[in-house]
Design a protein around this motif. Sequence first.
Motif, mmCIF file in Angstrom:
data_model
loop_
_atom_site.group_PDB
_atom_site.id
_atom_site.type_symbol
_atom_site.label_atom_id
_atom_site.label_comp_id
_atom_site.label_asym_id
_atom_site.label_seq_id
_atom_site.Cartn_x
_atom_site.Cartn_y
_atom_site.Cartn_z
ATOM 1 N N ARG A 91 0.831 -1.211 0.000
ATOM 2 C CA ARG A 91 0.000 0.000 0.000
ATOM 3 C C ARG A 91 0.869 1.267 0.000
ATOM 4 O O ARG A 91 1.666 1.467 0.910
ATOM 5 C CB ARG A 91 -0.846 -0.008 1.270
ATOM 6 N N LEU A 126 -3.849 -8.653 7.340
ATOM 7 C CA LEU A 126 -4.044 -7.196 7.432
ATOM 8 C C LEU A 126 -5.264 -6.785 6.603
ATOM 9 O O LEU A 126 -6.082 -5.962 7.023
ATOM 10 C CB LEU A 126 -2.773 -6.474 6.934
ATOM 11 N N GLU A 130 -8.810 -5.087 7.831
ATOM 12 C CA GLU A 130 -9.328 -3.842 7.249
ATOM 13 C C GLU A 130 -10.733 -4.059 6.682
ATOM 14 O O GLU A 130 -11.628 -3.234 6.882
ATOM 15 C CB GLU A 130 -8.378 -3.347 6.150
ATOM 16 N N ARG A 133 -13.393 -4.455 9.461
ATOM 17 C CA ARG A 133 -13.637 -3.153 10.099
ATOM 18 C C ARG A 133 -14.451 -2.236 9.198
ATOM 19 O O ARG A 133 -15.082 -1.291 9.662
ATOM 20 C CB ARG A 133 -12.298 -2.479 10.454
ATOM 21 N N ARG A 410 -16.413 4.161 6.596
ATOM 22 C CA ARG A 410 -16.106 2.813 7.085
ATOM 23 C C ARG A 410 -16.076 2.764 8.608
ATOM 24 O O ARG A 410 -16.353 1.731 9.213
ATOM 25 C CB ARG A 410 -14.737 2.382 6.540
ATOM 26 N N LEU A 438 -0.199 -5.252 13.028
ATOM 27 C CA LEU A 438 0.401 -3.955 12.699
ATOM 28 C C LEU A 438 1.917 -4.020 12.837
ATOM 29 O O LEU A 438 2.650 -3.421 12.045
ATOM 30 C CB LEU A 438 -0.193 -2.860 13.594
ATOM 31 N N ALA A 441 3.218 -5.641 9.739
ATOM 32 C CA ALA A 441 3.169 -4.713 8.598
ATOM 33 C C ALA A 441 4.358 -3.760 8.647
ATOM 34 O O ALA A 441 5.021 -3.508 7.634
ATOM 35 C CB ALA A 441 1.849 -3.935 8.607
ATOM 36 N N ARG A 445 7.484 -3.276 5.985
ATOM 37 C CA ARG A 445 7.876 -2.000 5.396
ATOM 38 C C ARG A 445 9.387 -1.807 5.524
ATOM 39 O O ARG A 445 10.064 -1.431 4.575
ATOM 40 C CB ARG A 445 7.150 -0.831 6.064
ATOM 41 N N ALA B 390 -1.338 4.802 12.456
ATOM 42 C CA ALA B 390 -1.066 3.477 13.030
ATOM 43 C C ALA B 390 -2.336 2.635 13.093
ATOM 44 O O ALA B 390 -2.646 2.016 14.120
ATOM 45 C CB ALA B 390 -0.443 3.641 14.420
ATOM 46 N N GLN B 391 -3.090 2.638 12.014
ATOM 47 C CA GLN B 391 -4.339 1.886 11.907
ATOM 48 C C GLN B 391 -4.205 0.925 10.727
ATOM 49 O O GLN B 391 -3.458 1.213 9.789
ATOM 50 C CB GLN B 391 -5.505 2.859 11.638
ATOM 51 N N PRO B 392 -4.938 -0.182 10.751
ATOM 52 C CA PRO B 392 -4.780 -1.141 9.644
ATOM 53 C C PRO B 392 -5.040 -0.519 8.267
ATOM 54 O O PRO B 392 -4.425 -0.924 7.286
ATOM 55 C CB PRO B 392 -5.818 -2.231 9.957
ATOM 56 N N GLU B 393 -5.923 0.485 8.214
ATOM 57 C CA GLU B 393 -6.280 1.077 6.929
ATOM 58 C C GLU B 393 -5.135 1.868 6.300
ATOM 59 O O GLU B 393 -5.190 2.179 5.107
ATOM 60 C CB GLU B 393 -7.501 1.997 7.097
ATOM 61 N N THR B 394 -4.129 2.254 7.091
ATOM 62 C CA THR B 394 -3.031 3.061 6.546
ATOM 63 C C THR B 394 -1.669 2.439 6.840
ATOM 64 O O THR B 394 -0.659 3.136 6.902
ATOM 65 C CB THR B 394 -3.075 4.498 7.124
ATOM 66 N N GLN B 395 -1.653 1.126 7.007
ATOM 67 C CA GLN B 395 -0.384 0.431 7.239
ATOM 68 C C GLN B 395 -0.039 -0.456 6.056
ATOM 69 O O GLN B 395 -0.956 -0.985 5.425
ATOM 70 C CB GLN B 395 -0.486 -0.412 8.513
ATOM 71 N N PRO B 396 1.226 -0.685 5.753
ATOM 72 C CA PRO B 396 2.391 -0.009 6.320
ATOM 73 C C PRO B 396 2.573 1.384 5.702
ATOM 74 O O PRO B 396 1.916 1.705 4.722
ATOM 75 C CB PRO B 396 3.550 -0.933 5.916
ATOM 76 N N GLN B 403 -0.321 7.866 2.107
ATOM 77 C CA GLN B 403 -1.290 7.311 3.066
ATOM 78 C C GLN B 403 -2.335 8.354 3.416
ATOM 79 O O GLN B 403 -3.516 8.053 3.551
ATOM 80 C CB GLN B 403 -0.585 6.834 4.341
#
Lengths: 453, 453
Positions: A91, A126, A130, A133, A410, A438, A441, A445, B390-396, B403
């Motif tokens: 990502r 991961l 997501e 959630r 979301r 996390l 992840a 990275r 530091a949330q699953p939606e924006t990791q890594p 992000q």
Amino acid sequence: MGYFTPLAAIHGSYIVHTDLAIHADWIIPVEPTGILEQHSLAIEDGKIAAILPSVDARQQFEAREVVDLPGHVLIPGLINAHTHAAMTLFRGLADDLPLMSWLGEHIWPAEARWVHEEFVGDGSRLAVAEMLRGGTTCFNDMYFFPDVTGRVAAQAGIRAMVGLIVIDFPSTWAADADQYFAKAITTHDLFRNDPLVHTAFAPHAPYTVSEEPLRRIAKLANELDLPIHMHVHETQAEVREGVEKTGHRPIERLRRLDMVNPGLIAVHMTQLEADEIALFADSNAQIVHCPQSNLKLASGHCPVAQLLDADINVALGTDGAASNNDLDLFSEMQSAALLAKGVSGNACALPAEGALRMATLNGARALGIDHLTGSLAVGKAADLVAVDLAQPETQPVYNALSQLVYSAGREQVRHVWVDGHCLLSDRELTTLDLPPLLERAAAWRARVDDQPA
Amino acid sequence: MGYFTPLAAIHGSYIVHTDLAIHADWIIPVEPTGILEQHSLAIEDGKIAAILPSVDARQQFEAREVVDLPGHVLIPGLINAHTHAAMTLFRGLADDLPLMSWLGEHIWPAEARWVHEEFVGDGSRLAVAEMLRGGTTCFNDMYFFPDVTGRVAAQAGIRAMVGLIVIDFPSTWAADADQYFAKAITTHDLFRNDPLVHTAFAPHAPYTVSEEPLRRIAKLANELDLPIHMHVHETQAEVREGVEKTGHRPIERLRRLDMVNPGLIAVHMTQLEADEIALFADSNAQIVHCPQSNLKLASGHCPVAQLLDADINVALGTDGAASNNDLDLFSEMQSAALLAKGVSGNACALPAEGALRMATLNGARALGIDHLTGSLAVGKAADLVAVDLAQPETQPVYNALSQLVYSAGREQVRHVWVDGHCLLSDRELTTLDLPPLLERAAAWRARVDDQPA
């Protein structure tokens, strides 16, 4: 009207026992259309047993567990009809680039360097975190190591269709066509009796899979009764190069291979001529629209309003997190509804109700599992999402459907059930432990950044 | 490099006392471009006193309050350059309709029936709550009762520019041109010395304001040194009807009235010919892009990539919640970045950094307040937003900018400061009480639903 009232309830005087009763301010079954106010859902053995007015439900049902949801809307679980779950770990790795340089210079080299079992396991977990959630209860995946992704889904309790990937070039998953097919069959067998994990053939795209393996897939898919999940007509360049190489546009090539049928799940479809739309309509083939990915990679626009007018089943997908960059079907529904209006020049195109349908029932139909899920109907699995509309971002509520598609985020998903099991409870995941996910992840990275492909 | 290190700190051996020190994993100042890792911001008297590496900041500054933000990115407060705040109370009232029937058959009648001081107060408070929760620290408003909206902003501590509205038809705010102008001047005087609330003239649109009031606005705006905030070239029909009625396209009409200058904030601008783009470039006039509203009402596409290439300042707005349907600049940044690629056919158009710039510094420039806010620089106001990545939606996190624009949601805004005052602390509003706001919104829904216009 069979989905409203179970027989036992009609006879009135005695109490029906059930596993779970959910009382909500609004229920949107998707089919039939419309919004039910102050309704309740009774669940028994993971299936929907009744949908009825709350005032009746409170009298007629005695449930082992009762969930009261004032201010919430209850909808079918969302179905992400096209993604590459494990790519969450890429990502934001490479953005603001066109499809072919994004793929050729960044994603494919990174995949060759990094994608193996551990990566796919961590990335899929991961992704599932997501998705849950964000109210997604089922995803249609295409990636290497589909066995790993399928196991992650089964463990987490989310519904999935994992793609038995086939592509002309060697990967960390398989060295050649024979190995791709051998692993496809093994993976298919692995999930043959799984209640949650289904399989589909997943030839990557017409431009990356040659004639011989496509023929083999068409034959096997038919024998095993499996769908075929494939990127098709994603960009103008793909179509142009297809014509140069084969003399035919890719869809015509698929038609000649007898692959355009109800089992074909064709993803993207931004380049379509009138006869191709007619072919899909006549063949009852499936289309998956990925609006954000198509915009981000400047691939073109899928003519959704036209396709729906032609009675083609169009589902919704996020694509992978590397080209979106999230797995959020709420923002994807909004994008689909807005973009359909912008592209068609008609502000009435793809209303809120249509966008929700694409993200639920149409997804189930595309995957061939609409007898199991995709709408709230008696006998279907209790794949449910409770969305909290009592937040400033979605107040006041004139129309719960409008709020859901045009305003809700979301983060307003409060509870998620799959097969009657609660997988997200008051925003806490019940089957996945977030902190180690996390940490993994972040560790990926560091590794990927340290040793770029 | 003056924004990095205050003089006192260079001299090293003694400690500098300050009001607030914030240590973040990433700081994105917007200007200069780029991402600062492990940096800190020192704030004194509501202004940014220093931006420097955290390792130095922890040695050199002793702050009365210290905020540690591991996993967070600190950015300038977002600026919503076009909205109608009070319209939150009409959110979702009428969807999936084209602009003119949406306005003529639904919004204008509802406004005539319902819009008065109490409505605008309640709607503006709900809007400010939503905006602060989503990281917006300044908004450019156009609506009736701008005095009420301005007072709400001042009380909540958010920065605002309220529009002194002028429109040809009578409203609950003013009966005729003279009254619109009298109330404009009174409202302007009301906020003359307000540190947070600015004013602009806000003639609704070329098609709703006739020659005489436009002339008067041009003259007064010049005398009072006020911007002019106006819907311009929102739809093709508007331009066509303008030509039929006046013989000129609306922009040419504004040019003849001497209104195309750096003080013009022209909103929407979906219909632009090459000479009109050149005119805006030569005149240093301001453009505000509202991608989601333009899509939803099928108004057309603003050619953002072309405008930025022509060095025109383009800011970002959500428009009102009745046509969006939220005031979320995170999803608006994402839509702007994606749509610019889709519309131009160039996947490199409007990268993440450009989208953030539109939502911050370009907004401040459009409003003529970039000496105060819009970027993180020593001497500017501490208008800040901390976003939790530091949330699953924006990791890594390979790239905090990617992000932020492509993955983050409004819900990841954790803290918001305006002028150094913390208005959102760990997602709690500090100057607004949410439960009564939500009750008021629900009460308005009941009234509007009961007695439709």
